[in-house]
Scaffold this motif. Sequence first.
Motif, PDB file in Angstrom:
ATOM      1  N   MET A   1      -0.429  18.976   1.451  1.00 24.22           N
ATOM      2  CA  MET A   1      -1.738  18.608   0.929  1.00 24.22           C
ATOM      3  C   MET A   1      -1.833  17.091   0.757  1.00 24.22           C
ATOM      4  O   MET A   1      -0.829  16.434   0.496  1.00 24.22           O
ATOM      5  CB  MET A   1      -1.966  19.268  -0.433  1.00 24.22           C
ATOM      6  N   PRO A   2      -3.045  16.547   0.839  1.00 26.10           N
ATOM      7  CA  PRO A   2      -3.206  15.098   0.688  1.00 26.10           C
ATOM      8  C   PRO A   2      -3.162  14.618  -0.757  1.00 26.10           C
ATOM      9  O   PRO A   2      -2.949  13.441  -1.018  1.00 26.10           O
ATOM     10  CB  PRO A   2      -4.585  14.824   1.297  1.00 26.10           C
ATOM     11  N   TYR A   3      -3.373  15.529  -1.714  1.00 24.66           N
ATOM     12  CA  TYR A   3      -3.388  15.172  -3.131  1.00 24.66           C
ATOM     13  C   TYR A   3      -2.670  16.250  -3.929  1.00 24.66           C
ATOM     14  O   TYR A   3      -2.527  17.385  -3.481  1.00 24.66           O
ATOM     15  CB  TYR A   3      -4.827  15.061  -3.672  1.00 24.66           C
TER      16      TYR A   3
ATOM     17  N   VAL B   1       0.845  -1.172   0.000  1.00 19.99           N
ATOM     18  CA  VAL B   1       0.000   0.000   0.000  1.00 19.99           C
ATOM     19  C   VAL B   1       0.892   1.238   0.000  1.00 19.99           C
ATOM     20  O   VAL B   1       1.816   1.345   0.801  1.00 19.99           O
ATOM     21  CB  VAL B   1      -0.923   0.013   1.243  1.00 19.99           C
ATOM     22  N   PHE B   2       0.602   2.126  -0.913  1.00 15.95           N
ATOM     23  CA  PHE B   2       1.338   3.378  -0.971  1.00 15.95           C
ATOM     24  C   PHE B   2       0.475   4.495  -0.402  1.00 15.95           C
ATOM     25  O   PHE B   2      -0.734   4.539  -0.625  1.00 15.95           O
ATOM     26  CB  PHE B   2       1.708   3.724  -2.419  1.00 15.95           C
ATOM     27  N   GLN B   3       1.110   5.374   0.335  1.00 18.49           N
ATOM     28  CA  GLN B   3       0.448   6.565   0.844  1.00 18.49           C
ATOM     29  C   GLN B   3       1.277   7.765   0.402  1.00 18.49           C
ATOM     30  O   GLN B   3       2.493   7.665   0.257  1.00 18.49           O
ATOM     31  CB  GLN B   3       0.364   6.530   2.358  1.00 18.49           C
ATOM     32  N   TYR B   4       0.596   8.877   0.188  1.00 22.13           N
ATOM     33  CA  TYR B   4       1.277  10.048  -0.328  1.00 22.13           C
ATOM     34  C   TYR B   4       0.897  11.292   0.455  1.00 22.13           C
ATOM     35  O   TYR B   4      -0.189  11.385   1.028  1.00 22.13           O
ATOM     36  CB  TYR B   4       0.903  10.283  -1.798  1.00 22.13           C
ATOM     37  N   THR B   5       1.791  12.238   0.428  1.00 25.39           N
ATOM     38  CA  THR B   5       1.514  13.589   0.892  1.00 25.39           C
ATOM     39  C   THR B   5       2.291  14.505  -0.036  1.00 25.39           C
ATOM     40  O   THR B   5       3.302  14.100  -0.617  1.00 25.39           O
ATOM     41  CB  THR B   5       1.900  13.790   2.380  1.00 25.39           C
ATOM     42  N   TYR B   6       1.819  15.716  -0.208  1.00 26.82           N
ATOM     43  CA  TYR B   6       2.420  16.639  -1.163  1.00 26.82           C
ATOM     44  C   TYR B   6       2.686  17.975  -0.485  1.00 26.82           C
ATOM     45  O   TYR B   6       1.886  18.431   0.331  1.00 26.82           O
ATOM     46  CB  TYR B   6       1.495  16.844  -2.367  1.00 26.82           C
ATOM     47  N   LEU B   7       3.783  18.576  -0.842  1.00 30.14           N
ATOM     48  CA  LEU B   7       4.145  19.879  -0.293  1.00 30.14           C
ATOM     49  C   LEU B   7       4.066  20.908  -1.413  1.00 30.14           C
ATOM     50  O   LEU B   7       4.772  20.798  -2.417  1.00 30.14           O
ATOM     51  CB  LEU B   7       5.559  19.824   0.292  1.00 30.14           C
TER      52      LEU B   7
ATOM     53  N   ASN C   1      18.478   9.166   2.269  1.00 29.87           N
ATOM     54  CA  ASN C   1      18.814   8.047   3.152  1.00 29.87           C
ATOM     55  C   ASN C   1      18.069   8.071   4.486  1.00 29.87           C
ATOM     56  O   ASN C   1      18.621   7.699   5.520  1.00 29.87           O
ATOM     57  CB  ASN C   1      20.327   7.980   3.396  1.00 29.87           C
ATOM     58  N   ARG C   2      16.830   8.493   4.443  1.00 30.20           N
ATOM     59  CA  ARG C   2      15.998   8.502   5.650  1.00 30.20           C
ATOM     60  C   ARG C   2      14.831   7.551   5.459  1.00 30.20           C
ATOM     61  O   ARG C   2      14.340   7.385   4.353  1.00 30.20           O
ATOM     62  CB  ARG C   2      15.491   9.912   5.919  1.00 30.20           C
ATOM     63  N   TYR C   3      14.401   6.975   6.547  1.00 35.16           N
ATOM     64  CA  TYR C   3      13.263   6.064   6.527  1.00 35.16           C
ATOM     65  C   TYR C   3      12.184   6.625   7.441  1.00 35.16           C
ATOM     66  O   TYR C   3      12.460   6.988   8.587  1.00 35.16           O
ATOM     67  CB  TYR C   3      13.689   4.667   7.000  1.00 35.16           C
ATOM     68  N   PHE C   4      10.964   6.700   6.919  1.00 37.99           N
ATOM     69  CA  PHE C   4       9.830   7.182   7.701  1.00 37.99           C
ATOM     70  C   PHE C   4       8.806   6.069   7.806  1.00 37.99           C
ATOM     71  O   PHE C   4       8.483   5.419   6.816  1.00 37.99           O
ATOM     72  CB  PHE C   4       9.202   8.409   7.020  1.00 37.99           C
ATOM     73  N   LYS C   5       8.310   5.846   9.001  1.00 38.82           N
ATOM     74  CA  LYS C   5       7.359   4.755   9.236  1.00 38.82           C
ATOM     75  C   LYS C   5       5.924   5.141   8.910  1.00 38.82           C
ATOM     76  O   LYS C   5       5.077   4.270   8.747  1.00 38.82           O
ATOM     77  CB  LYS C   5       7.448   4.301  10.690  1.00 38.82           C
ATOM     78  N   SER C   6       5.650   6.449   8.818  1.00 36.32           N
ATOM     79  CA  SER C   6       4.273   6.879   8.585  1.00 36.32           C
ATOM     80  C   SER C   6       4.249   8.257   7.928  1.00 36.32           C
ATOM     81  O   SER C   6       5.256   8.981   7.935  1.00 36.32           O
ATOM     82  CB  SER C   6       3.512   6.946   9.914  1.00 36.32           C
ATOM     83  N   LEU C   7       3.067   8.606   7.421  1.00 36.57           N
ATOM     84  CA  LEU C   7       2.894   9.948   6.867  1.00 36.57           C
ATOM     85  C   LEU C   7       3.022  11.003   7.968  1.00 36.57           C
ATOM     86  O   LEU C   7       3.488  12.113   7.710  1.00 36.57           O
ATOM     87  CB  LEU C   7       1.540  10.080   6.180  1.00 36.57           C
TER      88      LEU C   7
END
Length: 138
Positions: free
Chosen positions: A23-25, A1-7, A96-102
């Motif tokens: 923004m969410p989209y 599952v992919f999740q996105y956020t936009y700046l 080189n960073r890992y994020f566990k959530s939005l």
Amino acid sequence: VFQYTYLFGAFSPITGDKFLLEMPYCSGDMFQLYLYQFSEQNPEEYKIIVLDNGAFHKCKWLKIPTNIALFFLPPYSPELNPAEKMWKHIKRKFTNRYFKSLNEISEFFTLTTNAINKSIVKSTCAFNYIFSSHFWSV
């Protein structure tokens, strides 16, 4: 599952001001919301936004606030957009960073963009063509 956020963001090479919204989209609706919010920041100020030719930037139904003008770059010329240099600056922080959530990404956006001061914006976005009298006389 992919999740996105936009700046979404705008940066002034003249004043060093910045305006960013997460923004969410990435869509015309979100761009419209961004334009409304941006127009309310210093509403007496006239803002010129330099844009690429993304489809959502050119939705025919967009209502451009009276204190904003959209300036479109020629196709395939992102190197002329001062904001691209700021995006590169921000993206470099993600390397080189890992994020566990939005939520973690949102927090990272906040910390990273809050650390960008007026001096950084001015020095990063200062393109010669912006300060050229020839550019403004066209």
